[in-house]
Scaffold this active site. Structure first.
Site, PDB file in Angstrom:
ATOM      1  N   ARG A 151      59.266 -25.544 100.100  1.00  0.00           N
ATOM      2  CA  ARG A 151      58.121 -24.685 100.392  1.00  0.00           C
ATOM      3  C   ARG A 151      58.544 -23.243 100.173  1.00  0.00           C
ATOM      4  NH1 ARG A 151      55.825 -22.219 104.969  1.00  0.00           N
ATOM      5  NH2 ARG A 151      53.572 -22.423 105.056  1.00  0.00           N
ATOM      6  N   SER A 184      47.760 -32.007 104.111  1.00  0.00           N
ATOM      7  CA  SER A 184      47.781 -31.484 105.481  1.00  0.00           C
ATOM      8  C   SER A 184      46.413 -31.630 106.121  1.00  0.00           C
ATOM      9  CB  SER A 184      48.153 -30.000 105.496  1.00  0.00           C
ATOM     10  OG  SER A 184      49.465 -29.805 105.070  1.00  0.00           O
ATOM     11  N   LYS A 237      55.210 -21.408 110.651  1.00  0.00           N
ATOM     12  CA  LYS A 237      54.253 -21.181 109.574  1.00  0.00           C
ATOM     13  C   LYS A 237      53.289 -20.094 109.987  1.00  0.00           C
ATOM     14  CE  LYS A 237      54.104 -25.655 107.227  1.00  0.00           C
ATOM     15  NZ  LYS A 237      53.206 -26.649 106.629  1.00  0.00           N
TER      16      LYS A 237
END
Lengths: 207, 207
Positions: free
Chosen positions: A39, A108, A137
């Site tokens: 990521r 997600s 996040k």
């Protein structure tokens, strides 16, 4: 491909620092991480690609599938094992069209409705959360909690991985919801010894 | 596909403002823009996609090909006519593999060496620059000037588009280098009347 979702590490190069990044991932893989997601949110495409080449080598060394977050083009360029998209990424059905039937497609979700949509649209697994509040996040939504996680798992036939604020302290109660694995960032990468941290989570998951 | 590279508009939604973005592009197309590049550097993938759907409709209405900057996955998801990559984007050969032989592949270069590399690696056209100093791209390199632009055009067989600081005041001298077109952002999008600005550039190019 039979995928072991039990301990799914999502990387965060900013959290770890660029210098220790590959070493931290190596240690996490040594500790027993079963699935790896790269990521990268703050980098250009070439830097993402160059890092991806190295991370792919590392994942291959441990026989662990590599999933790319958001960037479907990077997943193709790296010939990664799959791609993971969220509600703010490309539409799921478009992604499936682009990557073809064989690559792993993660999605997600934070509600049963989104989970069912993911199932219809061709996801291979769901990342459900954030289960608990998390600082890892920046763009994370409100925590869904254990009851909703259980509801999502019960409502779909896809593998479900819980994400968000999960670590050694709460892994058992999370597992009791019946999900297939946990996705972690800081529970491994923020620990002094990522290998020991991963091992500890594997042990908690198995017992 | 025979592509008219003569007036190539690169978008900048931040420069124009989100409210006037589609209207500005429409006016530029009415004014005679021959090729359109959607460039979004500060947005998530879904927002890029949603904007792309609208811009593609607009480009199709005017029969103008749509090229996507950097994001090969967006080019595929939108089924755009092509993609434009630079030195900080995915490797050119990887991009050609992903998009296949038919989509237009553009490559940013600032030297003859990079231009020749682009030609070898499968580019369909080159964007050479920055020709003059420019404020439109944050990550732009030092200006290459007209002599180097001419050298690049003379050294390759691909179409070459000049980019960077080009507008009504210098379009004639740029054209005299023998290139195939000019790529502009602010020379159209920062003008009070984008349609008139585009028309003015078309006239200058033709005469």
């Amino acid at each position: 491909m039979a995928v072991d979702y039990s301990l799914y590490l999502v990387t965060d190069r900013i959290l770890v620092g660029p210098k220790d990044f590959l070493l931290s991932i190596r240690k996490a893989l040594e500790g027993g991480v079963t699935l790896l997601q790269l990521r990268e949110k703050e980098t250009n495409s070439r830097e993402f690609y160059d890092i991806g080449v190295k991370v792919k080598e590392l994942a291959a060394e441990f026989g662990v599938p590599l999933i790319i977050n958001d960037r479907v083009d990077l997943a193709l360029a790296l010939d990664a094992d799959g791609v993971h998209v969220g509600q703010q990424d490309l539409p799921l059905a478009k992604v499936r069209n682009i990557i073809g039937p064989d690559k792993i497609l993660g999605y997600s979700v934070s509600s049963l409705e989104e989970a069912l949509q993911g199932e219809r649209m061709g996801a291979d697994y769901l990342g459900a959360g954030p289960v608990f509040p998390t600082g890892s996040k920046k763009d994370a939504a409100e925590a869904i909690g254990l009851a909703k996680l259980k509801e999502i798992k019960a409502g779909v036939s896809l593998p479900v991985v819980g994400i968000g604020g999960i670590g050694a302290a709460n892994l058992r109660v999370v597992k009791e919801t019946g999900i297939d694995g946990v996705s972690v960032i800081s529970a491994i990468l923020s620990q002094e010894d990522p290998c020991a941290a991963a091992k500890g989570l594997v042990d908690l998951w198995r017992n």
